[in-house]
Design an enzyme around this catalytic site. Structure first.
Site, PDB file in Angstrom:
ATOM      1  N   ARG A   1       0.846  -1.198   0.000  1.00  0.00           N
ATOM      2  CA  ARG A   1       0.000   0.000   0.000  1.00  0.00           C
ATOM      3  C   ARG A   1       0.875   1.240   0.000  1.00  0.00           C
ATOM      4  O   ARG A   1       0.570   2.250  -0.615  1.00  0.00           O
ATOM      5  CB  ARG A   1      -0.956   0.013   1.216  1.00  0.00           C
TER       6      ARG A   1
ATOM      7  N   LYS B   1      -8.615   7.890 -18.973  1.00  0.00           N
ATOM      8  CA  LYS B   1      -8.938   8.494 -20.259  1.00  0.00           C
ATOM      9  C   LYS B   1      -7.709   8.532 -21.170  1.00  0.00           C
ATOM     10  O   LYS B   1      -7.243   7.484 -21.548  1.00  0.00           O
ATOM     11  CB  LYS B   1      -9.539   9.890 -20.013  1.00  0.00           C
TER      12      LYS B   1
ATOM     13  N   TYR C   1     -17.024  17.828 -14.502  1.00  0.00           N
ATOM     14  CA  TYR C   1     -17.309  16.398 -14.638  1.00  0.00           C
ATOM     15  C   TYR C   1     -18.329  16.008 -13.556  1.00  0.00           C
ATOM     16  O   TYR C   1     -18.173  16.392 -12.386  1.00  0.00           O
ATOM     17  CB  TYR C   1     -16.011  15.610 -14.453  1.00  0.00           C
TER      18      TYR C   1
ATOM     19  N   ASP D   1      -7.878  19.959 -13.131  1.00  0.00           N
ATOM     20  CA  ASP D   1      -8.161  18.632 -13.682  1.00  0.00           C
ATOM     21  C   ASP D   1      -7.757  18.684 -15.158  1.00  0.00           C
ATOM     22  O   ASP D   1      -8.416  19.344 -15.963  1.00  0.00           O
ATOM     23  CB  ASP D   1      -9.649  18.312 -13.513  1.00  0.00           C
TER      24      ASP D   1
END
Ligand SMILES: *Cc1c(COP(=O)(O)O)cnc(C)c1O
Length: 379
Positions: free
Chosen positions: A46, A195, A98, A170
């Site tokens: 992690r 994306k 978004y 973003d």
């Protein structure tokens, strides 16, 4: 080093144990220690993973930052950025966000006492109507989704800097091929690597890139403490996607322009939203801060009914009806019922997100075939 070279080489070293030229997928949860506390820099996956490290370093390099911090999705990256804040803090976010970002802000973090203002930032001075002593962050998406408005990042950065406000951008729609927000004065860049960075619609992944060491430390602390980490195979897929980002984006831009110009002269098409048009309201800002205009296009039909839009949406053969964007294949979507369904209709209409609006993610197929497909679907 130039972007194309960085995309292929940055962050990646041949594997020291085998010489493998591609970073292996270190599918392990833990690492053996020689004695308690004596190890090779890796204790638990992690906290650190070599495949993730390679990707984080590559992302930092291609966004002209210093540190990359990866997450299990774009929204997990957004989640980590907002966790830099505390109850009572306020965020000014660009309108026309978004849908998932709007949802996590208003439905999750608003419950923890963080206040969000949504402002039309096409004129950056509009920020001044919302700034007060509690303002800690400005959140900008540009180009915006799905209306392809452009926000002047440098102008927002100038207003944020004097006031000790963090500017987060973003950069999912533009990708680092078209725009580098850190160079324009932003403090944090957020990506849905799902994306364009991944580019092949085969992985969900997110990242934050920063220059500042203290900010990176806080984000790494949140990454480890909250645990929304990506798996090593997902990191490998994004690393592989990056290697062709420049080649793909070049074609996305060319095809985007061809499709946008085709739509605009079509008698059944209403408005076409694409920031490359010379008469786009923010074209000058796009030209100043971007190196191209990308493959995202939205348009309405002359017949502004839901039925007319649905006919086009179900009539294309190459453009697949699906959420998401940025893959090699072309997608067609309906923001009102798909990506932006989580935004109340009233709020949507206020931002110009009408029911008949159709969004295209133009892929890298042959442009002639894409145009023919739209031609037969629009009829
Ligand atoms: C998809 C997307 C996100 C969310 O990313 P996920 O990887 O789906 O969590 C955030 N911002 C933009 C602009 C997006 O397109």
């Amino acid at each position: 080093m130039k972007l194309g070279t960085k995309l292929i080489h940055a962050g990646v070293e041949p594997d020291p144990s085998t010489g493998a030229i591609m970073t292996p997928i270190f599918q392990t949860s833990t690492y053996v220690q020689q004695a308690p506390g004596q190890h090779k820099g890796y204790e638990y996956a992690r906290t650190q993973n070599p495949t993730r490290d390679a990707l984080q370093n590559a992302l930092a390099a291609i966004e002209n930052g210093k540190h990359g911090i990866c997450f299990g999705s774009g929204l997990a990256a957004t989640d980590a950025v907002i966790k830099l804040l505390a109850p009572g803090d306020e965020v000014i976010a660009s309108a026309d966000l978004y849908g998932g970002t709007y949802r996590i802000f208003t439905k999750v973090f608003a419950r923890y006492g963080i206040k969000f203002h949504f402002a039309d930032l096409q004129n950056a001075d509009n920020l001044l109507n919302y700034v007060n002593e509690h303002t800690k962050m400005i959140w900008v998406e540009t180009p915006t989704n799905p209306l392809l408005n452009i926000i002047d990042i440098a102008a927002c950065a100038a207003l944020a800097r004097d006031r000790n406000i963090l500017l987060a951008v973003d950069n999912t729609f533009a990708s680092p091929y078209l725009q580098n927000p850190l160079d324009l004065g932003a403090d944090l860049v957020v990506h849905s690597a799902t994306k364009y960075l991944g580019g092949h619609s085969d992985v969900v992944h997110g990242a934050v890139i920063v220059k500042d060491d203290a900010l990176a430390q806080q984000l790494a602390f949140i990454q480890n403490s909250c645990g929304a980490v990506p798996g090593p195979q997902d990191c490998f897929l994004v690393l592989r996607g990056l290697k062709t980002l420049h080649v793909r984006m070049q074609r996305h831009c060319e095809n985007g322009e061809t499709v946008a110009r085709f739509l605009r002269q079509h008698p059944k098409v209403g408005k076409v939203f694409w920031c490359g048009f010379e008469d786009h309201p923010n074209h000058a800002v796009a030209q100043k801060q971007m190196r191209g205009f990308g493959g995202m296009i939205s348009f309405t039909l002359q017949d502004d009914s839901m039925e007319a839009a649905l006919k086009v949406l179900s009539g294309t053969k190459l453009f697949s009806l699906a959420e998401s964007l940025g893959g090699v294949e072309s997608l067609i979507g309906h923001p009102a019922s798909m990506t932006h369904a989580s935004i109340p209709r009233e709020e949507r209409m206020k931002n110009g997100l009408v029911d008949s609006l159709i969004r295209l993610s133009v892929g890298i197929e042959d442009a002639e075939d894409l145009v023919k497909d739209l031609e037969q679907a629009i009829g």
